[in-house]
Every structure is written in C-alpha cells, then in structure tokens.
Design a protein around this motif. Structure first.
Motif, PDB file in Angstrom:
ATOM      1  N   SER A  26     -32.509  40.633 -30.981  1.00 17.20           N
ATOM      2  CA  SER A  26     -32.102  40.662 -29.573  1.00 17.20           C
ATOM      3  C   SER A  26     -33.056  41.463 -28.696  1.00 17.20           C
ATOM      4  O   SER A  26     -33.049  41.322 -27.485  1.00 17.20           O
ATOM      5  N   GLY A  27     -33.821  42.347 -29.309  1.00 18.91           N
ATOM      6  CA  GLY A  27     -34.743  43.167 -28.544  1.00 18.91           C
ATOM      7  C   GLY A  27     -34.166  44.484 -28.080  1.00 18.91           C
ATOM      8  O   GLY A  27     -34.834  45.240 -27.382  1.00 18.91           O
ATOM      9  N   ASN A  28     -32.921  44.791 -28.461  1.00 18.05           N
ATOM     10  CA  ASN A  28     -32.303  46.030 -28.021  1.00 18.05           C
ATOM     11  C   ASN A  28     -31.107  46.357 -28.899  1.00 18.05           C
ATOM     12  O   ASN A  28     -30.496  45.464 -29.473  1.00 18.05           O
ATOM     13  N   THR A  29     -30.747  47.646 -28.961  1.00 27.39           N
ATOM     14  CA  THR A  29     -29.575  48.039 -29.745  1.00 27.39           C
ATOM     15  C   THR A  29     -28.292  48.043 -28.940  1.00 27.39           C
ATOM     16  O   THR A  29     -27.208  48.201 -29.500  1.00 27.39           O
ATOM     17  N   THR A  30     -28.393  47.915 -27.616  1.00 31.34           N
ATOM     18  CA  THR A  30     -27.186  47.916 -26.788  1.00 31.34           C
ATOM     19  C   THR A  30     -27.045  46.579 -26.069  1.00 31.34           C
ATOM     20  O   THR A  30     -28.027  45.997 -25.617  1.00 31.34           O
ATOM     21  N   PRO A  73     -12.822  37.915 -23.678  1.00 32.76           N
ATOM     22  CA  PRO A  73     -12.446  38.908 -24.686  1.00 32.76           C
ATOM     23  C   PRO A  73     -13.395  38.935 -25.882  1.00 32.76           C
ATOM     24  O   PRO A  73     -13.717  39.998 -26.402  1.00 32.76           O
ATOM     25  N   VAL A  74     -13.872  37.765 -26.312  1.00 33.84           N
ATOM     26  CA  VAL A  74     -14.802  37.718 -27.448  1.00 33.84           C
ATOM     27  C   VAL A  74     -16.137  38.342 -27.050  1.00 33.84           C
ATOM     28  O   VAL A  74     -16.718  39.138 -27.795  1.00 33.84           O
ATOM     29  N   GLY A  75     -16.633  38.007 -25.872  1.00 31.79           N
ATOM     30  CA  GLY A  75     -17.893  38.576 -25.413  1.00 31.79           C
ATOM     31  C   GLY A  75     -17.828  40.081 -25.262  1.00 31.79           C
ATOM     32  O   GLY A  75     -18.752  40.805 -25.674  1.00 31.79           O
ATOM     33  N   ASP A  76     -16.739  40.578 -24.705  1.00 30.96           N
ATOM     34  CA  ASP A  76     -16.582  42.020 -24.538  1.00 30.96           C
ATOM     35  C   ASP A  76     -16.561  42.724 -25.896  1.00 30.96           C
ATOM     36  O   ASP A  76     -17.136  43.805 -26.055  1.00 30.96           O
ATOM     37  N   TYR A  77     -15.902  42.101 -26.869  1.00 28.35           N
ATOM     38  CA  TYR A  77     -15.850  42.697 -28.206  1.00 28.35           C
ATOM     39  C   TYR A  77     -17.227  42.706 -28.863  1.00 28.35           C
ATOM     40  O   TYR A  77     -17.649  43.713 -29.439  1.00 28.35           O
ATOM     41  N   ILE A  78     -17.940  41.587 -28.766  1.00 25.69           N
ATOM     42  CA  ILE A  78     -19.291  41.528 -29.338  1.00 25.69           C
ATOM     43  C   ILE A  78     -20.156  42.622 -28.730  1.00 25.69           C
ATOM     44  O   ILE A  78     -20.871  43.343 -29.441  1.00 25.69           O
ATOM     45  N   ALA A  79     -20.121  42.752 -27.419  1.00 23.82           N
ATOM     46  CA  ALA A  79     -20.929  43.760 -26.744  1.00 23.82           C
ATOM     47  C   ALA A  79     -20.507  45.177 -27.142  1.00 23.82           C
ATOM     48  O   ALA A  79     -21.349  46.061 -27.295  1.00 23.82           O
ATOM     49  N   ALA A  80     -19.208  45.390 -27.325  1.00 25.21           N
ATOM     50  CA  ALA A  80     -18.721  46.715 -27.715  1.00 25.21           C
ATOM     51  C   ALA A  80     -19.157  47.091 -29.130  1.00 25.21           C
ATOM     52  O   ALA A  80     -19.306  48.274 -29.444  1.00 25.21           O
ATOM     53  N   MET A  81     -19.382  46.096 -29.978  1.00 28.02           N
ATOM     54  CA  MET A  81     -19.768  46.344 -31.367  1.00 28.02           C
ATOM     55  C   MET A  81     -21.260  46.067 -31.577  1.00 28.02           C
ATOM     56  O   MET A  81     -21.666  45.495 -32.568  1.00 28.02           O
ATOM     57  N   ASP A  82     -22.079  46.519 -30.637  1.00 29.81           N
ATOM     58  CA  ASP A  82     -23.512  46.260 -30.696  1.00 29.81           C
ATOM     59  C   ASP A  82     -24.179  47.048 -31.826  1.00 29.81           C
ATOM     60  O   ASP A  82     -23.519  47.843 -32.507  1.00 29.81           O
ATOM     61  N   PRO A  83     -25.473  46.841 -32.068  1.00 24.78           N
ATOM     62  CA  PRO A  83     -26.157  47.545 -33.154  1.00 24.78           C
ATOM     63  C   PRO A  83     -26.081  49.071 -33.058  1.00 24.78           C
ATOM     64  O   PRO A  83     -26.043  49.748 -34.085  1.00 24.78           O
ATOM     65  N   ALA A  84     -26.036  49.623 -31.858  1.00 24.35           N
ATOM     66  CA  ALA A  84     -25.917  51.076 -31.731  1.00 24.35           C
ATOM     67  C   ALA A  84     -24.608  51.564 -32.352  1.00 24.35           C
ATOM     68  O   ALA A  84     -24.573  52.601 -33.023  1.00 24.35           O
ATOM     69  N   VAL A  85     -23.541  50.809 -32.152  1.00 21.59           N
ATOM     70  CA  VAL A  85     -22.249  51.163 -32.761  1.00 21.59           C
ATOM     71  C   VAL A  85     -22.324  51.007 -34.276  1.00 21.59           C
ATOM     72  O   VAL A  85     -21.839  51.855 -35.030  1.00 21.59           O
TER      73      VAL A  85
END
Length: 128
Positions: A26-30, A73-85
């Motif tokens: 993705s090019g980023n951890t967040t 809701p799915v998009g928000d969850y995916i973003a909340a569980m990004d590589p930094a998490v």
C-alpha cells in the motif's frame, strides 16, 4: 507441546509478516476511508486509502467494471486495523510472551493474559 508463549510468539510473527507486506504493497502503514456519500452512513461507496493517497482496493469504476468500494462499516474497520495496529499488536503479544517466559510459573493459566492468548489463537487459526 506448544506453550502459550509459543502461541503468542507465532501470532506476533504472523502479524508482522502480514503487516509488513500490506504496508509495502500500500505504500504506508496507516490507512483511512473516504465516504463518498457521508449523509448515508452505510453506503457501499466508501474507498479505503493508504495515508499517502493510494487506494487499497484495485479496480476501476464506470460501466461494466467493478467499483473499488466497500461498505462504510467494512471500510472503517479495515482502516482501523491498518499495518500500524498490526505491528502494535505484535509487540504486545511478544511482550506478553516474554513476561510469561520470565515467570516460569508451572500453572501458566494463572499468569497469561487471557485476552492476549485469545488474540493469538484467533490469528493462529484456533478458536479462542
């Protein structure tokens, strides 16, 4: 025999591999989301982005082509569980494993954090 510390370390290693691969791709951890119709909270027109602006879902829009959208809701969850998490969770699992290993308590059930073991087992494909 697999110990709880082994389970925690295995899950941490798995998370690190997946988080690193996702961050590299993705090019980023967040990550974050953009709701294209914010007045409709469960719209399917939500895009998941890497923080640098790269969309995470490939594909195009337009007639006859799939849209790179997910439900809000799915998009928000995916973003909340990004590589930094994922990397932070891996650190927590490793730290918990280290504490458990240092204690060398014969009855591990009295010393392990049940939440950490539940997370590890879910990552490792076991029922918590």
């Amino acid at each position: 025999m697999t110990t709880p510390a082994d389970e925690l370390r295995t899950a941490a290693a798995t998370l690190r591999v997946h988080a690193a691969a996702a961050a590299e791709d993705s090019g980023n951890t967040t990550w974050h989301t953009t709701r294209h119709f914010p007045d409709q909270p469960n719209t399917t027109y939500t895009t998941v982005w890497a923080t640098d602006g790269k969309p995470l879902l490939r594909g195009g829009g337009g007639r006859g082509r799939p849209h790179p959208y997910v439900s809000a809701p799915v998009g928000d969850y995916i973003a909340a569980m990004d590589p930094a998490v994922g990397l932070a969770l891996a650190d927590w699992l490793d730290a918990t494993a280290a504490r458990l290993q240092q204690q060398a308590h014969p009855d591990w059930q009295d010393t392990v954090e049940p939440q950490a073991l539940a997370v590890a087992r879910a990552i490792n494909g076991r029922q918590p």
